[in-house]
Every structure is written in C-alpha cells, then in structure tokens.
Design a protein around this motif. Structure first.
Motif, PDB file in Angstrom:
ATOM      1  N   ASN A   1     -10.454   4.217   2.536  1.00  0.00           N
ATOM      2  CA  ASN A   1     -10.536   3.678   1.180  1.00  0.00           C
ATOM      3  C   ASN A   1      -9.704   2.404   1.023  1.00  0.00           C
ATOM      4  N   LEU A   2      -9.306   1.772   2.116  1.00  0.00           N
ATOM      5  CA  LEU A   2      -8.558   0.517   2.062  1.00  0.00           C
ATOM      6  C   LEU A   2      -9.457  -0.626   1.628  1.00  0.00           C
ATOM      7  N   SER A   3      -8.889  -1.555   0.882  1.00  0.00           N
ATOM      8  CA  SER A   3      -9.621  -2.757   0.502  1.00  0.00           C
ATOM      9  C   SER A   3      -8.619  -3.870   0.202  1.00  0.00           C
TER      10      SER A   3
ATOM     11  N   VAL B   1       0.860  -1.172   0.000  1.00  0.00           N
ATOM     12  CA  VAL B   1       0.000   0.000   0.000  1.00  0.00           C
ATOM     13  C   VAL B   1       0.903   1.229   0.000  1.00  0.00           C
ATOM     14  N   SER B   2       0.794   2.024  -1.021  1.00  0.00           N
ATOM     15  CA  SER B   2       1.614   3.235  -1.086  1.00  0.00           C
ATOM     16  C   SER B   2       0.961   4.410  -0.356  1.00  0.00           C
ATOM     17  N   GLY B   3      -0.321   4.360  -0.172  1.00  0.00           N
ATOM     18  CA  GLY B   3      -1.015   5.412   0.556  1.00  0.00           C
ATOM     19  C   GLY B   3      -2.495   5.099   0.667  1.00  0.00           C
ATOM     20  N   PHE B   4      -3.156   5.722   1.608  1.00  0.00           N
ATOM     21  CA  PHE B   4      -4.595   5.536   1.774  1.00  0.00           C
ATOM     22  C   PHE B   4      -5.174   6.751   2.477  1.00  0.00           C
ATOM     23  N   SER B   5      -6.473   6.868   2.422  1.00  0.00           N
ATOM     24  CA  SER B   5      -7.176   7.960   3.101  1.00  0.00           C
ATOM     25  C   SER B   5      -8.141   7.371   4.125  1.00  0.00           C
ATOM     26  N   ASP B   6      -8.250   8.050   5.244  1.00  0.00           N
ATOM     27  CA  ASP B   6      -9.289   7.693   6.207  1.00  0.00           C
ATOM     28  C   ASP B   6      -9.953   8.981   6.683  1.00  0.00           C
ATOM     29  N   TRP B   7     -11.176   8.871   7.155  1.00  0.00           N
ATOM     30  CA  TRP B   7     -11.918  10.048   7.556  1.00  0.00           C
ATOM     31  C   TRP B   7     -12.907   9.684   8.643  1.00  0.00           C
ATOM     32  N   SER B   8     -13.357  10.705   9.332  1.00  0.00           N
ATOM     33  CA  SER B   8     -14.387  10.488  10.353  1.00  0.00           C
ATOM     34  C   SER B   8     -15.233  11.752  10.474  1.00  0.00           C
TER      35      SER B   8
ATOM     36  N   ASP C   1      -5.878  -6.637   0.189  1.00  0.00           N
ATOM     37  CA  ASP C   1      -4.672  -6.873   0.988  1.00  0.00           C
ATOM     38  C   ASP C   1      -4.271  -5.663   1.825  1.00  0.00           C
ATOM     39  N   GLY C   2      -4.678  -4.468   1.401  1.00  0.00           N
ATOM     40  CA  GLY C   2      -4.370  -3.275   2.185  1.00  0.00           C
ATOM     41  C   GLY C   2      -5.001  -3.315   3.559  1.00  0.00           C
ATOM     42  N   CYS C   3      -6.125  -3.986   3.700  1.00  0.00           N
ATOM     43  CA  CYS C   3      -6.790  -4.099   5.001  1.00  0.00           C
ATOM     44  C   CYS C   3      -5.913  -4.858   5.990  1.00  0.00           C
ATOM     45  N   ASP C   4      -5.253  -5.910   5.525  1.00  0.00           N
ATOM     46  CA  ASP C   4      -4.418  -6.721   6.404  1.00  0.00           C
ATOM     47  C   ASP C   4      -3.287  -5.903   7.018  1.00  0.00           C
TER      48      ASP C   4
ATOM     49  N   ASN D   1     -10.302  -4.403  12.745  1.00  0.00           N
ATOM     50  CA  ASN D   1     -11.383  -4.266  11.769  1.00  0.00           C
ATOM     51  C   ASN D   1     -10.908  -4.860  10.436  1.00  0.00           C
ATOM     52  N   THR D   2     -10.763  -6.178  10.369  1.00  0.00           N
ATOM     53  CA  THR D   2     -10.098  -6.836   9.243  1.00  0.00           C
ATOM     54  C   THR D   2     -10.873  -6.784   7.941  1.00  0.00           C
ATOM     55  N   TYR D   3     -12.117  -6.369   7.967  1.00  0.00           N
ATOM     56  CA  TYR D   3     -12.902  -6.298   6.729  1.00  0.00           C
ATOM     57  C   TYR D   3     -12.949  -4.894   6.146  1.00  0.00           C
ATOM     58  N   CYS D   4     -12.274  -3.941   6.769  1.00  0.00           N
ATOM     59  CA  CYS D   4     -12.244  -2.539   6.322  1.00  0.00           C
ATOM     60  C   CYS D   4     -13.643  -1.954   6.201  1.00  0.00           C
ATOM     61  N   ASP D   5     -14.533  -2.368   7.042  1.00  0.00           N
ATOM     62  CA  ASP D   5     -15.887  -1.815   7.037  1.00  0.00           C
ATOM     63  C   ASP D   5     -15.896  -0.436   7.679  1.00  0.00           C
TER      64      ASP D   5
END
Length: 57
Positions: free
Chosen positions: A28-30, A1-8, A32-35, A41-45
């Motif tokens: 926006n992880l999905s 994973v070179s980068g990802f975004s998260d928000w709340s 293998d990036g979730c692992d 939260n292994t399902y990236c929900d």
C-alpha cells in the motif's frame, strides 16, 4: 512513513517434472513512501513473477 502493509500470493504446481510458481505481490506504499522502501521497484507497482524450476540431479 510510519507503517505500511505488503502482501503476496503464490500458486505452485508440478508439471512434467518442472515446479511452476506464479507469484503476485503488492503493497500500500505510494508517493514519497516508495522512495524509502521500494528498492528497485521505484513506482510501487504490483509485481507478477513466473518461476520454473527443475532439478538436474
């Protein structure tokens, strides 16, 4: 994973002496990036959390 975004988004409101917080978070992880980044939260929900807090003193 070179980068990802998260928000709340958090909404707060006092009610009858209790502080209520409603929190929504996601990324926006999905796949293998979730692992690599998701921890328990292994399902990236997306996650919705309701928190109620009151001081006793």
């Amino acid at each position: 994973v070179s980068g990802f975004s998260d928000w709340s988004l958090e909404l707060s409101r006092p009610w009858l002496g209790i502080d209520l917080n409603l929190i929504y978070s996601n990324s926006n992880l999905s796949g293998d990036g979730c692992d690599a980044y998701s921890g328990i939260n292994t399902y990236c929900d997306s996650v919705v959390t309701l928190k109620a807090q009151r001081s006793f003193f």
